[in-house]
Design a protein around this motif. Structure first.
Motif, PDB file in Angstrom:
ATOM      1  N   ASP A 396       0.824  -1.210   0.000  1.00  0.00           N
ATOM      2  CA  ASP A 396       0.000   0.000   0.000  1.00  0.00           C
ATOM      3  C   ASP A 396       0.857   1.260   0.000  1.00  0.00           C
ATOM      4  OD1 ASP A 396      -2.061  -1.772   0.169  1.00  0.00           O
ATOM      5  OD2 ASP A 396      -2.708  -1.211   2.199  1.00  0.00           O
ATOM      6  N   LEU A 397       2.008   1.196   0.703  1.00  0.00           N
ATOM      7  CA  LEU A 397       2.872   2.371   0.784  1.00  0.00           C
ATOM      8  C   LEU A 397       3.377   2.794  -0.588  1.00  0.00           C
ATOM      9  CD1 LEU A 397       4.390   4.492   2.400  1.00  0.00           C
ATOM     10  CD2 LEU A 397       6.195   2.808   2.821  1.00  0.00           C
ATOM     11  N   VAL A 398       3.705   1.836  -1.446  1.00  0.00           N
ATOM     12  CA  VAL A 398       4.189   2.167  -2.791  1.00  0.00           C
ATOM     13  C   VAL A 398       3.098   2.889  -3.571  1.00  0.00           C
ATOM     14  CG1 VAL A 398       5.169   1.260  -4.937  1.00  0.00           C
ATOM     15  CG2 VAL A 398       5.687   0.136  -2.758  1.00  0.00           C
ATOM     16  N   GLU A 399       1.877   2.378  -3.487  1.00  0.00           N
ATOM     17  CA  GLU A 399       0.778   2.987  -4.225  1.00  0.00           C
ATOM     18  C   GLU A 399       0.465   4.389  -3.707  1.00  0.00           C
ATOM     19  OE1 GLU A 399      -2.059  -0.142  -3.591  1.00  0.00           O
ATOM     20  OE2 GLU A 399      -1.611  -1.054  -5.537  1.00  0.00           O
ATOM     21  N   VAL A 400       0.512   4.553  -2.386  1.00  0.00           N
ATOM     22  CA  VAL A 400       0.273   5.865  -1.790  1.00  0.00           C
ATOM     23  C   VAL A 400       1.342   6.857  -2.235  1.00  0.00           C
ATOM     24  CG1 VAL A 400       0.299   7.134   0.398  1.00  0.00           C
ATOM     25  CG2 VAL A 400      -1.002   5.024   0.208  1.00  0.00           C
ATOM     26  N   MET A 401       2.608   6.433  -2.198  1.00  0.00           N
ATOM     27  CA  MET A 401       3.696   7.338  -2.576  1.00  0.00           C
ATOM     28  C   MET A 401       3.698   7.630  -4.074  1.00  0.00           C
ATOM     29  SD  MET A 401       4.966   8.235   0.212  1.00  0.00           S
ATOM     30  CE  MET A 401       6.128   9.299  -0.631  1.00  0.00           C
ATOM     31  N   ARG A 402       3.331   6.657  -4.874  1.00  0.00           N
ATOM     32  CA  ARG A 402       3.273   6.884  -6.328  1.00  0.00           C
ATOM     33  C   ARG A 402       2.239   7.961  -6.651  1.00  0.00           C
ATOM     34  NH1 ARG A 402       3.258   1.342  -8.962  1.00  0.00           N
ATOM     35  NH2 ARG A 402       5.480   1.444  -8.530  1.00  0.00           N
ATOM     36  N   HIS A 403       1.132   7.924  -5.946  1.00  0.00           N
ATOM     37  CA  HIS A 403       0.105   8.953  -6.134  1.00  0.00           C
ATOM     38  C   HIS A 403       0.598  10.311  -5.641  1.00  0.00           C
ATOM     39  CE1 HIS A 403      -3.857  10.809  -6.328  1.00  0.00           C
ATOM     40  NE2 HIS A 403      -3.696  11.214  -5.082  1.00  0.00           N
ATOM     41  N   ARG A 404       1.377  10.314  -4.554  1.00  0.00           N
ATOM     42  CA  ARG A 404       1.862  11.568  -3.963  1.00  0.00           C
ATOM     43  C   ARG A 404       2.899  12.257  -4.830  1.00  0.00           C
ATOM     44  NH1 ARG A 404       1.020  13.573   1.160  1.00  0.00           N
ATOM     45  NH2 ARG A 404       2.934  14.682   1.611  1.00  0.00           N
TER      46      ARG A 404
END
Length: 503
Positions: A396-404
């Motif tokens: 989930d962290l990768v997806e959150v950071m990719r969006h950020r």
């Protein structure tokens, strides 16, 4: 079952590609100037008299003071941190290290111990003008005991060379890293390096049998025992494992060395969803049991990056959102290969797979995982993060950071040791970008802490994370760490500004 490459395809998938490639050389700003919260502590500065004294301790060529000679020792390999050290010392014995530290203690000179220079959090380079103490010439193997299954060696021995020496005696090192061709065993122990064998053999806290270290005042702390059992009070050596050179300088280690597997098999699998990655890992544990030695993952963006930046080939021939690399190590080749082949043939959580026990093909598959850090350097500036997370929120962290980070980044990729919950999140940009850095930090550490993770799984704290250590350690734990540091290094000359947060 032959050891040739076997493929199991189950249908088409899509790939994930992020960013494009720009390779640049760049000027590295001084760490002390860039990090506004840092102030040089009142240590002495190196004088010509100090240089002359060091030359009286070490033979010709082992005291470097010319600017061009010292400069390479003052910048980390990621080109993120640069100090202004004016001298590099290269001892060859623990006695010389002791003499150096005794003098530096008397002069109040700060010292940064340095290993192979492969650290990822700036822990092995000076922040201001600390004396650089290189362990590179403490590189002798002292003892290999195949019956007891152990190795004693100096801290500057290169991990891969130790592995090669042990192979001749039917053993291996209990850790394996992508940087094994350059990293030193002393640095590995000082940072409690993890790597791809941790799933099978555990951490260095369990594998290190003894340590020889030099304290801040030059005292030689000899706990270089090879006993597997020693229940006489505090286990002092554990203080140095993961201390990153802030409590003492490791000069030699004794380490348990497991038998070399007679049979190794690698399979590389393509998955559609991260939940499929977890299902594959669970199935591997259930089906492969005692021969499972590694379980790694990389996302589609990571695969696209190594294909683009390094010209490596995807062994599956098709792109997938996620890939899983599984290694088995055992003593019966035919039995193990049959076990792995059945696992691949019966698997329902992946759509494509390749399996091999041929050394060259296994090496090619492992290169996809081990050369990721190298490939990311081609993008420009690399921001590397190493966290531990519960597996249910792991990706989930990768997806959150990719969006950020979105278009501010060239690449935002995730990979790591899914077998032990260690995620490597990497964000790259063409040039330094303050907006990008602000989008990542401290949000990433806050997010990790809110999900009960650790902000450093295996890379350490170094100069990168001291101000955030409270995200993973309680105030009472930090207070105890400060007390230990004050007791062992009251002047604070050993690797200052690292690990502990500013007071």
């Amino acid at each position: 079952m032959s050891s040739s490459l076997l493929n199991y395809a189950r249908g088409p998938t899509s790939s994930v590609v992020v960013g494009h490639v720009v390779r640049r050389s760049m000027h590295v700003p001084l760490t002390g100037s860039r990090l506004a919260h840092l102030r040089r502590k009142p240590f002495s500065k190196v004088t010509e008299h100090d240089v002359d004294h060091f030359r009286s301790l070490l033979s010709e060529g082992r005291v470097l003071s010319a600017v061009d000679d010292v400069a390479p020792f003052c910048t980390d390999w990621l080109k993120l941190y640069r100090g202004e050290g004016s001298i590099v010392l290269k001892p060859t014995t623990v006695t010389e290290v002791s003499a150096i530290m005794s003098y530096c203690h008397s002069r109040n000179l700060a010292v940064v111990p340095q290993g192979g220079g492969t650290g990822l959090v700036g822990g092995g380079v000076p922040v201001f003008d600390e004396v650089v103490l290189s362990l590179a010439l403490l590189n002798k193997t002292v003892k290999i005991d195949p019956v007891a299954g152990l190795l004693v060696c100096q801290a500057g021995c290169i991990l891969q060379k130790l592995d090669e020496e042990l192979a001749d005696q039917g053993m291996i090192m209990p850790l394996d890293l992508g940087a094994k061709g350059s990293c030193h065993i002393g640095g590995n122990v000082a940072t409690n390096a993890g790597g791809i064998r941790l799933l099978r053999y555990g951490s260095l806290h369990g594998n290190v049998l003894g340590i020889e270290a030099v304290l801040a005042d030059g005292t030689i702390m000899d706990t270089l025992t090879t006993n597997r059992k020693d229940n006489t009070g505090y286990d002092v050596k554990q203080l140095f494992i993961g201390s990153e050179g802030t409590l003492g300088i490791i000069t030699a280690v004794a380490i348990a060395t497991p038998p070399k597997p007679k049979a190794v098999t690698v399979c590389f699998l393509g998955c559609q969803k991260f939940t499929d990655v977890l299902s594959t890992f669970y199935a591997a544990k259930q089906s492969l049991g005692e021969i499972l030695s590694a379980c790694e993952f990389m996302d589609g963006a990571a695969m696209s990056m190594v294909e683009r930046n390094l010209g490596l080939a995807n062994p599956l021939g098709e792109t997938y959102p996620f890939y899983v690399l599984i290694e088995t190590s055992g003593s019966h080749g035919e039995h193990d290969e049959e076990k792995v082949a059945k696992f691949v043939e019966d698997g329902s959580s992946f759509e494509n797979g390749t399996l091999t026990s041929e050394p060259s093909k296994m090496q090619a598959i492992w290169a996809l995982r081990e050369r990721l850090a190298e490939g990311l350097l081609h993008d420009g500036v690399q921001h590397k993060f190493d966290v531990s997370l519960p597996l249910d929120v792991y990706y989930d962290l990768v997806e959150v950071m990719r969006h950020r980070v979105q278009s501010m980044a060239v690449s935002c990729v995730g990979y790591g040791h899914v077998g032990d919950g260690n995620l490597h999140l990497n964000v790259t940009s063409r040039e330094r970008n303050e907006d990008l850095e602000k989008a990542i930090i401290p949000f990433l550490y806050d997010w990790t802490a809110s999900h009960r993770g650790s902000i450093s799984a295996e890379h350490g704290v170094g100069i990168m994370k001291p101000q955030y250590i409270g995200h993973s350690k309680t105030p009472s734990a930090i207070a105890l760490m400060r007390a230990v540091k004050s007791s062992m290094d009251p002047k604070g000359i050993l690797n200052p500004y690292k690990v502990l947060p500013p007071e």
